[in-house]
Scaffold this motif. Structure first.
Motif, short mmCIF file in Angstrom:
data_model
loop_
_atom_site.label_atom_id
_atom_site.label_comp_id
_atom_site.label_asym_id
_atom_site.label_seq_id
_atom_site.Cartn_x
_atom_site.Cartn_y
_atom_site.Cartn_z
N GLY A 96 27.69 53.09 0.33
CA GLY A 96 26.98 53.19 -0.94
C GLY A 96 27.70 52.59 -2.11
O GLY A 96 27.08 52.27 -3.13
N ASP A 97 29.02 52.42 -2.02
CA ASP A 97 29.79 51.87 -3.13
C ASP A 97 29.83 50.34 -3.14
O ASP A 97 29.72 49.72 -4.19
CB ASP A 97 31.23 52.42 -3.09
CG ASP A 97 31.27 53.93 -3.25
OD1 ASP A 97 30.44 54.46 -4.02
OD2 ASP A 97 32.12 54.57 -2.62
N THR A 98 29.99 49.75 -1.96
CA THR A 98 30.17 48.29 -1.88
C THR A 98 29.01 47.56 -1.24
O THR A 98 28.91 46.35 -1.34
CB THR A 98 31.44 47.96 -1.08
OG1 THR A 98 31.25 48.38 0.29
CG2 THR A 98 32.66 48.66 -1.65
N GLY A 99 28.14 48.29 -0.53
CA GLY A 99 27.08 47.63 0.21
C GLY A 99 27.52 47.09 1.55
O GLY A 99 26.76 46.39 2.22
N ALA A 100 28.74 47.41 1.97
CA ALA A 100 29.26 46.90 3.25
C ALA A 100 28.50 47.52 4.41
O ALA A 100 28.04 48.66 4.36
CB ALA A 100 30.75 47.22 3.37
N LEU A 101 28.40 46.74 5.48
CA LEU A 101 27.73 47.19 6.70
C LEU A 101 28.74 47.88 7.61
O LEU A 101 29.84 47.38 7.83
CB LEU A 101 27.10 46.00 7.42
CG LEU A 101 26.31 46.32 8.70
CD1 LEU A 101 25.03 47.08 8.36
CD2 LEU A 101 25.98 45.02 9.44
N GLY A 102 28.35 49.03 8.12
CA GLY A 102 29.17 49.75 9.09
C GLY A 102 28.39 49.99 10.36
O GLY A 102 27.15 49.89 10.38
N ALA A 103 29.09 50.29 11.43
CA ALA A 103 28.46 50.57 12.72
C ALA A 103 29.16 51.75 13.36
O ALA A 103 30.35 51.68 13.67
CB ALA A 103 28.54 49.34 13.63
N ALA A 132 29.94 41.94 16.35
CA ALA A 132 29.10 40.74 16.32
C ALA A 132 28.23 40.70 15.08
O ALA A 132 27.89 39.63 14.57
CB ALA A 132 28.24 40.67 17.57
N ALA A 133 27.87 41.88 14.57
CA ALA A 133 27.05 41.97 13.36
C ALA A 133 27.87 41.82 12.08
O ALA A 133 27.31 41.78 10.98
CB ALA A 133 26.30 43.30 13.33
N GLY A 134 29.19 41.74 12.22
CA GLY A 134 30.05 41.64 11.04
C GLY A 134 30.26 42.97 10.35
O GLY A 134 30.60 43.01 9.16
N ALA A 135 30.09 44.07 11.07
CA ALA A 135 30.20 45.40 10.49
C ALA A 135 31.60 45.98 10.68
O ALA A 135 32.33 45.58 11.60
CB ALA A 135 29.18 46.34 11.12
N SER A 136 31.95 46.92 9.83
CA SER A 136 33.14 47.73 10.05
C SER A 136 32.78 48.80 11.07
O SER A 136 31.83 49.57 10.87
CB SER A 136 33.59 48.39 8.75
OG SER A 136 33.94 47.43 7.78
N VAL A 137 33.50 48.86 12.18
CA VAL A 137 33.18 49.81 13.24
C VAL A 137 33.83 51.15 12.96
O VAL A 137 35.04 51.24 12.75
CB VAL A 137 33.61 49.27 14.61
CG1 VAL A 137 33.33 50.28 15.71
CG2 VAL A 137 32.90 47.95 14.91
N LEU A 138 33.00 52.21 12.94
CA LEU A 138 33.47 53.57 12.69
C LEU A 138 33.51 54.31 14.02
O LEU A 138 32.48 54.49 14.67
CB LEU A 138 32.53 54.32 11.75
CG LEU A 138 32.50 53.98 10.27
CD1 LEU A 138 31.88 52.61 10.02
CD2 LEU A 138 31.70 55.04 9.53
N GLY A 139 34.69 54.73 14.45
CA GLY A 139 34.79 55.51 15.67
C GLY A 139 34.35 56.94 15.45
O GLY A 139 34.39 57.48 14.34
#
Length: 358
Positions: A96-103, A132-139
């Motif tokens: 919500g702060d940066t608009g970055a994509l996470g997975a 592959a989507a360019g997301a930050s992966v959240l474990g």
């Protein structure tokens, strides 16, 4: 980072899928296997008319994918055990702060360590797709699947007791622990616990109660729900039990739910027993909805009309009987990637903002 999971009716960048490969789900003979490949390909090809589609293909299925998929569909090659992308893939979130994509890469263990399932390859797909989507992966340590949650984009998430609290998934979990993890990973602020899923979902192969077979948010405060109206079907009582829970609940904003019923088609049984045919298990895409079809024109058209009114989008009905026969629906074989800034762009903007402040 302040991660939250957008609603499925929010703008999307693409749809992710996995292409069928040989295995326990595909079929017992060549004809049955081809029905499955064609069903998955039909969904991918129709989705590609609305937005980009990327499909993960096992090396053994390369020739079949080339034969059946539209040339507009991007393919990523990787080993697979099965091909239910909603469950083996990540749940996408946005900061919500940066608009970055996470997975969110949930732990996957074959829908609760089922004897009929294998998952050595599938457990790697969440990270593969996220990267592959360019997301930050959240474990996450939570054993969970994308079909086991449904969100409204404003903090409300619906789950089921028999999935997240399944002793074969999360033997030490409590509702409080699950809710804390859903808050951390997908931004949930209100969790609604349904007691169970549909009857057939507890047979083999099944998920033990995925919520995406019974309910879907069409808008904040608006919930589409499967309704089995034939008293001879065991889900006649199940769907009324679930409706009673929802009628007593409120969402994250404190609103009661406006429930829109999606009546089941007339078919009650197939050669294996009571069916779980439903219209709640659909895919929302940019400007459209892909709805499950069951070869019943009156019921399919009625459901398409309800979905069109609920979402204000065009509806395309795709024959989903070969998919349902294998344990899921159109929603189960797809995963939407919400529109968001790529992680590297968001990081650059954040760095730029820090420099301005400094």
């Amino acid at each position: 980072m302040s991660w939250s999971m957008p609603a499925e009716f929010a703008p999307q960048d693409r749809v992710w899928m996995a292409f069928p490969r040989d295995g326990y789900t595909l079929g017992d003979d060549a004809e049955d296997a081809e029905l499955a490949r064609q069903a998955w390909a039909n969904v991918a090809n129709v989705a590609a008319e609305f937005e980009p589609v990327t499909i993960v293909v096992d090396p053994s299925a390369r020739a079949h994918a080339a034969r059946l998929l539209s040339g507009e569909i991007d393919q990523v090659e990787a080993p697979l055990d099965d091909f239910w992308m909603r469950d083996i893939g990540p749940s996408f979130v946005v900061d919500g702060d940066t608009g970055a994509l996470g997975a969110v890469d949930w732990v996957f263990n074959g829908w609760g360590a089922n004897a009929w399932a294998t998952w050595e390859n599938d457990r790697e797909i969440g990270t593969l797709v996220g990267e592959a989507a360019g997301a930050s992966v959240l474990g996450s340590m939570l054993v969970n699947e994308g079909g086991g949650i449904h969100v409204d984009g404003e903090g409300t998430v619906i789950v089921t007791d028999t999935v997240q609290l399944d002793p074969f998934r999360n033997p030490y979990a409590t509702k409080a622990l699950v809710e804390r993890e859903l808050a951390r990973t997908i931004g949930a602020t209100k969790v609604i616990w349904l007691p169970r899923g549909l009857t057939r979902d507890y047979l083999s192969p099944g998920t033990r109660g995925h919520v995406d077979m019974v309910a879907a948010f069409a808008a904040p405060g608006v919930l589409l729900m499967h309704a089995q109206n034939d008293p001879s079907h065991p889900d006649y009582s199940v769907t009324r039990q679930l409706r009673a829970v929802v009628d007593e609940a409120t969402d994250a904003a404190g609103r009661p739910f406006d429930v829109i019923e999606l009546p089941a088609p007339e078919t009650v049984r197939d050669h294996e027993g009571f069916v779980d045919w439903n219209y709640a298990n659909h895919l929302v895409v940019n400007g459209g909805v892909l709805a499950c079809g069951y070869g019943e024109p009156a019921a399919d058209d009625r459901a398409a009309g309800i979905l069109a009114d609920a979402y204000g989008r065009s509806v395309v009905t795709v024959d989903a009987r070969p998919i349902l026969a294998r344990g899921g629906g159109i929603h189960c074989i797809t995963q939407q990637q919400p529109s968001a800034l790529r992680a590297e762009v968001a990081d650059a903007l954040a760095l730029e903002a820090d420099e301005v402040v400094a």
